[in-house]
Design a protein around this motif. Structure first.
Motif, PDB file in Angstrom:
ATOM      1  N   ALA A 265       0.855  -1.192   0.000  1.00 34.56           N
ATOM      2  CA  ALA A 265       0.000   0.000   0.000  1.00 34.56           C
ATOM      3  C   ALA A 265       0.886   1.235   0.000  1.00 34.56           C
ATOM      4  CB  ALA A 265      -0.889  -0.014   1.243  1.00 34.56           C
ATOM      5  N   ASP A 266       0.565   2.226  -0.838  1.00 41.94           N
ATOM      6  CA  ASP A 266       1.429   3.409  -0.833  1.00 41.94           C
ATOM      7  C   ASP A 266       0.839   4.541   0.014  1.00 41.94           C
ATOM      8  OD1 ASP A 266      -0.566   4.005  -2.544  1.00 41.94           O
ATOM      9  OD2 ASP A 266       0.703   4.271  -4.330  1.00 41.94           O
ATOM     10  N   ASP A 267      -0.253   4.218   0.741  1.00 38.17           N
ATOM     11  CA  ASP A 267      -0.796   5.247   1.634  1.00 38.17           C
ATOM     12  C   ASP A 267      -0.336   5.029   3.079  1.00 38.17           C
ATOM     13  OD1 ASP A 267      -2.184   2.929   1.944  1.00 38.17           O
ATOM     14  OD2 ASP A 267      -4.164   3.872   2.122  1.00 38.17           O
ATOM     15  N   VAL A 268       0.646   4.132   3.269  1.00 39.97           N
ATOM     16  CA  VAL A 268       1.179   3.962   4.624  1.00 39.97           C
ATOM     17  C   VAL A 268       2.537   4.661   4.728  1.00 39.97           C
ATOM     18  CG1 VAL A 268      -0.064   1.824   5.088  1.00 39.97           C
ATOM     19  CG2 VAL A 268       2.197   1.738   4.021  1.00 39.97           C
TER      20      VAL A 268
ATOM     21  N   LEU B  27       8.908   0.125   3.635  1.00 37.99           N
ATOM     22  CA  LEU B  27      10.235  -0.491   3.507  1.00 37.99           C
ATOM     23  C   LEU B  27      10.238  -1.895   4.107  1.00 37.99           C
ATOM     24  CD1 LEU B  27      13.185  -0.287   2.641  1.00 37.99           C
ATOM     25  CD2 LEU B  27      13.698   0.827   4.821  1.00 37.99           C
ATOM     26  N   ARG B  28       9.642  -2.039   5.284  1.00 38.45           N
ATOM     27  CA  ARG B  28       9.630  -3.373   5.916  1.00 38.45           C
ATOM     28  C   ARG B  28       8.780  -4.356   5.117  1.00 38.45           C
ATOM     29  NH1 ARG B  28      12.357  -2.656  11.173  1.00 38.45           N
ATOM     30  NH2 ARG B  28      11.883  -0.611  11.989  1.00 38.45           N
ATOM     31  N   ALA B  29       7.692  -3.871   4.517  1.00 38.00           N
ATOM     32  CA  ALA B  29       6.844  -4.748   3.695  1.00 38.00           C
ATOM     33  C   ALA B  29       7.606  -5.204   2.449  1.00 38.00           C
ATOM     34  CB  ALA B  29       5.560  -4.019   3.303  1.00 38.00           C
ATOM     35  N   LEU B  30       8.380  -4.288   1.867  1.00 41.21           N
ATOM     36  CA  LEU B  30       9.189  -4.647   0.695  1.00 41.21           C
ATOM     37  C   LEU B  30      10.202  -5.734   1.064  1.00 41.21           C
ATOM     38  CD1 LEU B  30       9.941  -3.893  -2.298  1.00 41.21           C
ATOM     39  CD2 LEU B  30      11.629  -2.339  -1.350  1.00 41.21           C
ATOM     40  N   LEU B  31      10.828  -5.594   2.222  1.00 44.42           N
ATOM     41  CA  LEU B  31      11.804  -6.591   2.658  1.00 44.42           C
ATOM     42  C   LEU B  31      11.133  -7.930   2.979  1.00 44.42           C
ATOM     43  CD1 LEU B  31      14.075  -4.264   4.810  1.00 44.42           C
ATOM     44  CD2 LEU B  31      14.578  -5.221   2.555  1.00 44.42           C
TER      45      LEU B  31
ATOM     46  N   ASP C 193      10.282  11.150   8.198  1.00 42.32           N
ATOM     47  CA  ASP C 193      10.371   9.875   8.919  1.00 42.32           C
ATOM     48  C   ASP C 193      11.808   9.352   8.958  1.00 42.32           C
ATOM     49  OD1 ASP C 193       7.557   8.971   9.574  1.00 42.32           O
ATOM     50  OD2 ASP C 193       7.319   9.428   7.452  1.00 42.32           O
ATOM     51  N   PHE C 194      12.557   9.587   7.886  1.00 46.88           N
ATOM     52  CA  PHE C 194      13.949   9.129   7.826  1.00 46.88           C
ATOM     53  C   PHE C 194      14.896  10.316   7.963  1.00 46.88           C
ATOM     54  CE2 PHE C 194      12.693   5.349   4.849  1.00 46.88           C
ATOM     55  CZ  PHE C 194      12.197   4.660   5.938  1.00 46.88           C
TER      56      PHE C 194
ATOM     57  N   ILE D 275      13.016   5.523   0.374  1.00 43.04           N
ATOM     58  CA  ILE D 275      13.947   6.311   1.186  1.00 43.04           C
ATOM     59  C   ILE D 275      13.739   7.810   0.916  1.00 43.04           C
ATOM     60  CG2 ILE D 275      16.383   6.763   1.740  1.00 43.04           C
ATOM     61  CD1 ILE D 275      15.491   3.944   2.514  1.00 43.04           C
ATOM     62  N   VAL D 276      13.622   8.161  -0.354  1.00 43.78           N
ATOM     63  CA  VAL D 276      13.397   9.567  -0.711  1.00 43.78           C
ATOM     64  C   VAL D 276      12.108  10.079  -0.066  1.00 43.78           C
ATOM     65  CG1 VAL D 276      12.837  11.125  -2.630  1.00 43.78           C
ATOM     66  CG2 VAL D 276      14.712   9.486  -2.869  1.00 43.78           C
ATOM     67  N   ALA D 277      11.024   9.272  -0.167  1.00 41.36           N
ATOM     68  CA  ALA D 277       9.742   9.673   0.433  1.00 41.36           C
ATOM     69  C   ALA D 277       9.891   9.847   1.943  1.00 41.36           C
ATOM     70  CB  ALA D 277       8.671   8.629   0.116  1.00 41.36           C
ATOM     71  N   GLY D 278      10.664   8.946   2.565  1.00 44.40           N
ATOM     72  CA  GLY D 278      10.841   8.997   4.016  1.00 44.40           C
ATOM     73  C   GLY D 278      11.630  10.219   4.465  1.00 44.40           C
TER      74      GLY D 278
END
Lengths: 203, 203
Positions: free
Chosen positions: B80-83, B89-93, B152-153, B144-147
């Protein structure tokens, strides 16, 4: 053949000459397309001499693998153990992920990945890599344990950190020679050491 | 052959049946020892049918590689891209380093490493892996860019972090099937996200 530091330039050293010819042929052709004939084309003496010493492709390649692991181990700069754990860890990584002659490094990494892929189906290769990887893993682990004891590192799990760094080094090499990626993980690895391992200084 | 989710159970799907037979034979024998005969032994229809479809070992294996990359891509759970970026990132991993059926995963990773080692010397394999690795890399980079934008990052270098995570995933797979190592990097990778990527909360 030009001045590869892995192979001494002694014309009487038949073993080293066979090893260098095998290395060059493997780097050029890859395991599955490699023939003894390609090795002997790079070898000043006769093909018979190669067969006299070795009984087929896997035997000569296993010998090459042992030869390389030994040489690389010996060729590493010694790491002083009277310095702090952070310096030791970075020196170990300098040894494992060296910069330097790009062409020779690439050939060495190609050869290493070809031989390591063999370890999926052949126990003899697997044993060699088990030993070398576990040796490297133990070096990392020891430094982490020492760093936690001295208060330089945080209370991380030394086993998890060792496996993490091991995977990173394997992946760096595997990525570098199988896809077109020219960056190195070293900068981010240094930042990982900084932000994840180093103890936070009290202010 | 039992219920490998990568291959649909449709007896009329000749292509899928050839792909499954090729996958099983490659997982068992490795690239260099693989013969078309070993594939046809796992295939209910005649060997002639395989040769009718494919012109030799590399052609059938390249087809397998494309088939697998496609299937794996499709089989991934949508993220989901609304989270928030950390969850993405964790879902991708989770998608890339899945747990689950150990035996099937091991075979898939064996096949992947065998095919990827081929990329050292064969441009066609290399192109496939370039595309799939760059796709994964871009997904990490975007998150990462979004974060960083959302706060958040921390202000890390998205390219360096993407290459770092890519190498880690490659190395995890390469280590797991070529040496006897049964641990996973995932715990330490989660701690890396925590200590290196997440923005420090202001107190």
């Amino acid at each position: 053949m030009a001045n590869n530091p892995l192979f001494p330039e002694d014309p009487d050293d038949t073993r080293a000459a066979i090893m260098e010819a095998t290395f060059d042929a493997l780097a050029e052709h890859g395991y599955s397309d490699l023939t003894i004939n390609q090795v002997s084309q790079r070898f000043a003496k006769s093909e018979g001499l190669i067969f006299y010493h070795y009984d087929g492709k896997d035997e000569i390649l296993l010998e090459l693998l042992k030869y390389l692991l030994e040489r690389v181990q010996k060729g590493r700069l010694p790491i002083a153990d009277d310095v702090d754990p952070e310096t030791r860890l970075r020196a170990l990584l300098d040894n494992i992920l060296p910069t330097g002659d790009e062409h020779q490094k690439r050939d060495y990494e190609k050869v290493l990945v070809e031989l390591r892929t063999r370890a999926i189906h052949n126990e003899d290769y697997r044993e060699c890599f088990n030993r070398s990887q576990m040796g490297f893993r133990e070096s990392v682990r020891e430094i982490i344990v020492a760093g936690i004891e001295s208060g330089d590192f945080r209370e991380v799990d030394p086993d998890s950190v060792a496996d993490f760094i091991l995977a990173l080094v394997s992946g760096e090499i595997f990525d570098r020679i199988t896809v077109d990626r020219h960056r190195t993980v070293r900068t981010e690895l240094d930042d990982y050491i900084e932000d994840r391992l180093l103890a936070v200084e009290e202010s």
